[in-house]
Design a protein around this motif. Structure first.
Motif, PDB file in Angstrom:
ATOM      1  N   SER A 272       0.849  -1.188   0.000  1.00 30.03           N
ATOM      2  CA  SER A 272       0.000   0.000   0.000  1.00 30.03           C
ATOM      3  C   SER A 272       0.889   1.245   0.000  1.00 30.03           C
ATOM      4  CB  SER A 272      -0.883  -0.001   1.252  1.00 30.03           C
ATOM      5  OG  SER A 272      -0.077   0.111   2.420  1.00 30.03           O
TER       6      SER A 272
ATOM      7  N   GLU B 104       0.968   3.485   2.299  1.00 32.08           N
ATOM      8  CA  GLU B 104       1.517   3.618   3.652  1.00 32.08           C
ATOM      9  C   GLU B 104       2.723   2.707   3.842  1.00 32.08           C
ATOM     10  OE1 GLU B 104      -0.044   3.675   8.293  1.00 32.08           O
ATOM     11  OE2 GLU B 104      -1.382   2.997   6.679  1.00 32.08           O
TER      12      GLU B 104
ATOM     13  N   ARG C 235       5.668   4.018   1.868  1.00 29.34           N
ATOM     14  CA  ARG C 235       6.269   5.157   2.552  1.00 29.34           C
ATOM     15  C   ARG C 235       7.161   4.698   3.703  1.00 29.34           C
ATOM     16  NH1 ARG C 235       2.011   9.486   4.278  1.00 29.34           N
ATOM     17  NH2 ARG C 235       3.937  10.626   4.768  1.00 29.34           N
TER      18      ARG C 235
ATOM     19  N   SER D 153      -0.726  13.782   5.618  1.00 25.59           N
ATOM     20  CA  SER D 153      -0.067  12.476   5.546  1.00 25.59           C
ATOM     21  C   SER D 153      -1.101  11.351   5.507  1.00 25.59           C
ATOM     22  CB  SER D 153       0.863  12.301   6.749  1.00 25.59           C
ATOM     23  OG  SER D 153       1.576  11.087   6.664  1.00 25.59           O
ATOM     24  N   ASP D 154      -2.143  11.479   6.336  1.00 25.52           N
ATOM     25  CA  ASP D 154      -3.219  10.473   6.337  1.00 25.52           C
ATOM     26  C   ASP D 154      -3.949  10.456   4.994  1.00 25.52           C
ATOM     27  OD1 ASP D 154      -2.598   9.786   8.911  1.00 25.52           O
ATOM     28  OD2 ASP D 154      -4.177  11.003   9.841  1.00 25.52           O
TER      29      ASP D 154
ATOM     30  N   ASN E 261      -1.916   8.501   2.528  1.00 30.94           N
ATOM     31  CA  ASN E 261      -2.015   7.057   2.792  1.00 30.94           C
ATOM     32  C   ASN E 261      -3.329   6.477   2.293  1.00 30.94           C
ATOM     33  OD1 ASN E 261       0.490   7.071   4.004  1.00 30.94           O
ATOM     34  ND2 ASN E 261      -0.311   7.196   6.086  1.00 30.94           N
TER      35      ASN E 261
END
Length: 402
Positions: free
Chosen positions: A142, A144, A147, A198-199, A202
């Protein structure tokens, strides 16, 4: 005429080798090609570093291996302190195989699980880099997870850069994850996002391209981006530029306020020193430790006492000024936590004005290229003079209002 037989690995002229002989030949070939080995499952141990990757759907993977076979071999490193092997890639496959009953396991892996054996001499940093790279190649990660991989690789390569092993961190990250260097830089930049943005990244609420642009803004500007996204679902280029400009204005204002605060603190420190010096002088005069006549002594004592009172009043004024500055700073910070309708309107107006100015600059180039026509055409020349006067009036109004 009999056709010539073609022998394949694991076969003889009369057919396939017995299980023991065939597996031995396979093992020999594995050892010679890419350093592969068939390793019993009890000789393989999990890797603590794999805990960062999810270990879900193990049962479904077990059924898939039973039906379709093991599509990807495990990657392992020999443990120098034992005769076991530590997993680099294949943690989920290893756990899935471990959940098979003994009969199924022996049927599918009579001489062990096929593994690629990596060199045991690699450092812990290189092992973790290899682990991240191998997991990335095998798994569908994913945003996230990707990252996290890039963040961790950056930390690992920073250590290698300090030791002089590499020079370009983003290039090494790109190579390991099979992405472009430009994309790797964008992921690294995205680490500067505030939690809300940031969320969103993601959750695929914003693109990596947008995230990279937003990450260059300060915290205040990023908060405004969040509010615009919540209000209208997107931020266009003109709005982004407007937020940048307002952010720069606020940064300059904060810089001026900080400088004023520093000056006030410095002046306060100087007043404290002056008051201490005057206090010491008063004490000396009161103790009459000078050679001065009494009238002169009395006059100087009055002068120094008045100077001290004046310095104390100035100190009190500076302290009050400092308190007001701190209070104003708190008020500014509280106002900055939310974007007002008026400020949103201002952002929109700046964006529109910017568009108009850009259009005017483009048209001005066209006018300049056709100056000979304007010179000979009276109507065009008159209209240009009117435009010049209107621009002059506008600039005058701007100067007066500022």
């Amino acid at each position: 005429m009999a056709s010539k037989k073609i022998f394949k690995p694991g076969q003889t002229s009369t057919g396939v080798l017995d299980t023991k002989g065939g597996e031995k030949l396979k093992q020999m070939q594995a050892n010679s090609n890419y350093n592969f080995k068939f390793i019993p499952k009890d000789k393989i141990t999990p890797n603590e570093k794999n805990k960062n990757y999810s270990q879900d759907n193990i049962e479904a993977l077990r059924e898939s291996i039973i039906v379709n076979g093991l599509r990807h071999n495990l990657s392992v490193i020999p443990d120098n302190d034992s005769d076991k092997y530590r997993i680099v890639s294949g943690e989920r496959r290893y756990h899935a195989i471990n959940r098979m009953d003994d009969k199924t396991y022996r049927e599918l892996f009579p001489t062990g699980i096929p593994c690629k054996v990596e060199k045991s001499s690699i450092t812990e940093i290189d092992e973790e880099i290899m682990l991240i790279s191998a997991n990335h190649d095998i798994r569908e990660t994913s945003v996230e997870e990707k990252r996290w991989e890039i963040r961790r690789l950056k930390e690992l390569y920073e250590a290698k850069k300090l030791s002089g092993e590499i020079t370009n961190i983003s290039k090494e990250i790109a190579r390991q994850l099979n992405i472009s260097q430009r994309q790797a830089i964008k992921y690294v930049n995205a680490e500067k996002l505030i939690p809300e943005l940031s969320d969103l990244l993601n959750q695929n609420g914003i693109s990596l391209e947008e995230a990279s642009k937003f990450s260059r803004l300060d915290e205040w500007a990023q908060l405004k981006i969040v509010e615009l996204l919540n209000a209208k679902g997107n931020v266009d280029a003109e709005e982004l530029e407007s937020i940048k400009k307002i952010s720069q204005e606020k940064e300059l204002e904060n810089k001026r306020n900080h400088q004023e605060l520093e000056r006030t603190l410095q002046m306060l420190a100087e007043r404290d020193k002056s008051i201490e010096a005057l206090e010491r002088r008063i004490q000396t005069l009161q103790n009459n430790k000078t050679e001065k006549p009494q009238p002169d002594l009395k006059e100087e004592l009055k002068y120094v006492s008045d100077a001290k009172k004046k310095a104390e009043r100035e100190k009190q004024r500076l302290e009050n000024q400092l308190e007001k500055m701190k209070q104003h700073q708190k008020e500014r910070e509280s106002r900055n936590t939310a974007i007002s309708d008026q400020e949103l309107k201002r952002i929109s107006q700046i964006a529109k004005t910017e568009q108009v100015l850009q259009l005017f600059e483009s048209n001005f180039t066209t006018l300049k290229n056709n100056k000979n026509i304007i010179r000979t055409d009276a109507d065009l020349k008159t209209r240009l003079e009117i435009l010049k006067n209107r621009l002059h009036d506008l600039l005058t109004e701007i100067e007066i209002s500022s």
